[in-house]
Design an enzyme around this catalytic site. Structure first.
Site, PDB file in Angstrom:
ATOM      1  N   GLN A 114      -4.011  -3.950  -4.965  1.00  0.00           N
ATOM      2  CA  GLN A 114      -2.837  -4.035  -4.428  1.00  0.00           C
ATOM      3  C   GLN A 114      -1.774  -5.068  -5.454  1.00  0.00           C
ATOM      4  O   GLN A 114      -2.544  -5.842  -6.097  1.00  0.00           O
ATOM      5  CB  GLN A 114      -2.538  -4.154  -2.835  1.00  0.00           C
ATOM      6  CG  GLN A 114      -3.314  -5.464  -2.616  1.00  0.00           C
ATOM      7  CD  GLN A 114      -3.757  -5.577  -1.057  1.00  0.00           C
ATOM      8  OE1 GLN A 114      -3.200  -4.834  -0.258  1.00  0.00           O
ATOM      9  NE2 GLN A 114      -4.893  -6.179  -0.687  1.00  0.00           N
ATOM     10  N   HIS A 136      -0.636 -14.309  14.760  1.00  0.00           N
ATOM     11  CA  HIS A 136      -2.215 -14.406  14.742  1.00  0.00           C
ATOM     12  C   HIS A 136      -2.689 -15.061  16.182  1.00  0.00           C
ATOM     13  O   HIS A 136      -3.707 -14.891  16.580  1.00  0.00           O
ATOM     14  CB  HIS A 136      -2.525 -15.594  13.652  1.00  0.00           C
ATOM     15  CG  HIS A 136      -2.164 -14.835  12.209  1.00  0.00           C
ATOM     16  ND1 HIS A 136      -1.620 -15.630  11.220  1.00  0.00           N
ATOM     17  CD2 HIS A 136      -2.813 -13.794  11.995  1.00  0.00           C
ATOM     18  CE1 HIS A 136      -1.677 -14.855  10.386  1.00  0.00           C
ATOM     19  NE2 HIS A 136      -2.276 -13.682  10.596  1.00  0.00           N
ATOM     20  N   GLU A 175     -12.969  -8.419   4.660  1.00  0.00           N
ATOM     21  CA  GLU A 175     -11.719  -8.180   3.926  1.00  0.00           C
ATOM     22  C   GLU A 175     -11.972  -7.356   2.830  1.00  0.00           C
ATOM     23  O   GLU A 175     -12.902  -7.650   1.897  1.00  0.00           O
ATOM     24  CB  GLU A 175     -11.127  -9.385   3.614  1.00  0.00           C
ATOM     25  CG  GLU A 175     -10.034  -9.549   2.552  1.00  0.00           C
ATOM     26  CD  GLU A 175      -8.659  -8.735   2.778  1.00  0.00           C
ATOM     27  OE1 GLU A 175      -7.892  -8.825   3.824  1.00  0.00           O
ATOM     28  OE2 GLU A 175      -8.296  -7.820   1.947  1.00  0.00           O
ATOM     29  N   ASP A 177      -6.885  -6.710  11.769  1.00  0.00           N
ATOM     30  CA  ASP A 177      -5.756  -7.233  11.387  1.00  0.00           C
ATOM     31  C   ASP A 177      -5.265  -6.491   9.922  1.00  0.00           C
ATOM     32  O   ASP A 177      -5.569  -7.177   8.803  1.00  0.00           O
ATOM     33  CB  ASP A 177      -5.817  -8.806  11.099  1.00  0.00           C
ATOM     34  CG  ASP A 177      -4.571  -9.285  10.410  1.00  0.00           C
ATOM     35  OD1 ASP A 177      -3.495  -8.980  10.499  1.00  0.00           O
ATOM     36  OD2 ASP A 177      -4.766 -10.702  10.182  1.00  0.00           O
ATOM     37  N   SER A 178      -4.862  -5.502   9.959  1.00  0.00           N
ATOM     38  CA  SER A 178      -4.707  -4.413   9.037  1.00  0.00           C
ATOM     39  C   SER A 178      -3.121  -4.624   8.244  1.00  0.00           C
ATOM     40  O   SER A 178      -2.188  -5.054   8.930  1.00  0.00           O
ATOM     41  CB  SER A 178      -4.920  -3.146   9.263  1.00  0.00           C
ATOM     42  OG  SER A 178      -3.923  -2.437   9.968  1.00  0.00           O
ATOM     43  N   THR A 179      -2.979  -3.942   7.254  1.00  0.00           N
ATOM     44  CA  THR A 179      -1.768  -3.621   6.640  1.00  0.00           C
ATOM     45  C   THR A 179      -1.285  -2.556   7.428  1.00  0.00           C
ATOM     46  O   THR A 179      -1.552  -1.957   8.275  1.00  0.00           O
ATOM     47  CB  THR A 179      -1.773  -3.451   5.133  1.00  0.00           C
ATOM     48  OG1 THR A 179      -2.770  -2.307   5.078  1.00  0.00           O
ATOM     49  CG2 THR A 179      -2.106  -4.804   4.336  1.00  0.00           C
TER      50      THR A 179
HETATM   51  N1  AG3 Z   1      -0.727  -7.525   8.843  1.00  0.00           N
HETATM   52  C1  AG3 Z   1       0.357  -6.791   8.509  1.00  0.00           C
HETATM   53  C2  AG3 Z   1       1.343  -6.484   9.843  1.00  0.00           C
HETATM   54  C3  AG3 Z   1       2.075  -5.379   9.291  1.00  0.00           C
HETATM   55  C4  AG3 Z   1       3.416  -5.992   8.757  1.00  0.00           C
HETATM   56  N2  AG3 Z   1       4.358  -4.476   8.354  1.00  0.00           N
HETATM   57  C5  AG3 Z   1       5.431  -4.759   7.643  1.00  0.00           C
HETATM   58  N3  AG3 Z   1       5.882  -5.930   7.262  1.00  0.00           N
HETATM   59  N4  AG3 Z   1       6.111  -3.874   7.393  1.00  0.00           N
HETATM   60  C6  AG3 Z   1      -0.755  -9.157   8.903  1.00  0.00           C
HETATM   61  C7  AG3 Z   1      -1.437  -9.785   7.965  1.00  0.00           C
HETATM   62  C8  AG3 Z   1      -1.491 -11.185   8.752  1.00  0.00           C
HETATM   63  N5  AG3 Z   1      -2.730 -11.619   8.822  1.00  0.00           N
END
Ligand code: AG3
Length: 284
Positions: A32, A63, A107, A156-158
């Site tokens: 990415q 978190h 990860e 804890d994903s995207t």
């Molecule tokens: N994970 C991302 C949450 C999604 C955020 N989405 C967005 N901004 N459109 C968080 C990672 C933190 N550890």
């Protein structure tokens, strides 16, 4: 607008912009586009593919809520797996629990961890704890092989686009189920009730088809689309709603508290509506 701004296109018709003091780093990783920028409003910010992942100012909400709700629902969380979360924020919260013996971070992108260590020390500081083990692997593949290993799994994903799509599939939830011990539980971040209602309905239905206990809870994260954010929890035994706040040991936190644990499960009617069985298409 004068000067340099960073903009996340949160939906095709809505954007969040923050004034940038300095761009600290930009790189194209094997997975990415990664950027760390210093913003006026939220301090340092990590972006992946132009999507805000976390900021120094508001990261504690997300978190703490993705970690302490499941860890205080399980009476003895000893073995914990975090999938994604390469910034280390969830791990930092997990290791606040003295009962945790081992916290594994899986990860996919080693560059996220390296940049978090370099530019976001307040967030990544827990990664050097002796109980933490870091593996650079695809979380989807990782859980496929596991049986009866973890007390708690945190996803804890995207956002559910590209490689993260598989982290929101029924098949993945089934693999998470098998990776958990007989009384284990898991939680995943599941997007905005304003902009992703149909998605949340589908995810909750899929989790409920695998786990006997399924819950949705809320927290307010200013830098995420809509501000109000959801987390979905699937559990083999313990119900987070049944936790007695009196039994929750105090921890150094700024958003989470025993009262907030309870309150997070109080869903406004428009969110309850999302959980009502029905077709995804009915939702806005
Ligand atoms: N994970 C991302 C949450 C999604 C955020 N989405 C967005 N901004 N459109 C968080 C990672 C933190 N550890």
């Amino acid at each position: 607008m004068q000067g340099l701004w960073v903009t996340e296109l949160q939906t095709p018709s809505l954007a969040l912009s923050c004034r940038v003091i300095k761009t600290l780093h930009r790189e194209r990783t094997p997975y990415q586009e990664l950027a760390v920028v210093e913003t006026e409003a939220f301090g340092r910010m990590l972006l992946l593919d132009d999507v805000i992942q976390t900021t120094v100012k508001d990261e504690f909400v997300y978190h703490e809520m993705i970690s302490h709700v499941p860890l205080n629902t399980h009476p003895h969380p000893r073995q914990v797996l975090v999938i994604g979360g390469g910034d280390g924020g969830a791990i930092r919260e997990v290791i606040k629990h003295t009962e945790v013996e081992r916290a594994v971070l899986v990860e996919i992108d080693a560059r996220v961890v390296a940049n978090a260590r370099e530019y976001l020390p307040e967030i990544s500081c827990g990664l050097d704890d002796a109980r933490v083990e870091i593996r650079f692997e695809d979380g989807i593949e990782h859980v496929r092989r596991l049986r009866d290993q973890y007390d708690v799994i945190i996803v804890d994903s995207t956002d559910p686009v590209g490689p993260a799509v598989g982290l929101f599939s029924r098949e993945f939830y089934q693999n998470v189920y098998h990776a958990l011990k007989a009384d284990g539980l898991f939680v995943a971040q599941t997007e905005s009730p304003f902009f992703n209602a149909a998605f949340i309905r589908r995810v909750q239905r899929d989790i409920a088809s695998v786990f006997p206990v399924t819950r949705l809870y809320l927290a307010t994260v200013p830098t995420y689309p809509g501000g109000l954010w959801t987390f979905s929890l699937g559990s083999k035994k313990y119900d987070p709603v049944e936790v007695d706040p009196q039994t929750i040991a105090p921890l150094p936190t700024r958003y989470y508290s025993p009262e907030v644990h309870k309150a997070a499960f109080a869903l406004p009617p428009f969110v309850q509506e999302i959980l009502r069985p029905g077709e995804e298409e009915e939702l806005f």
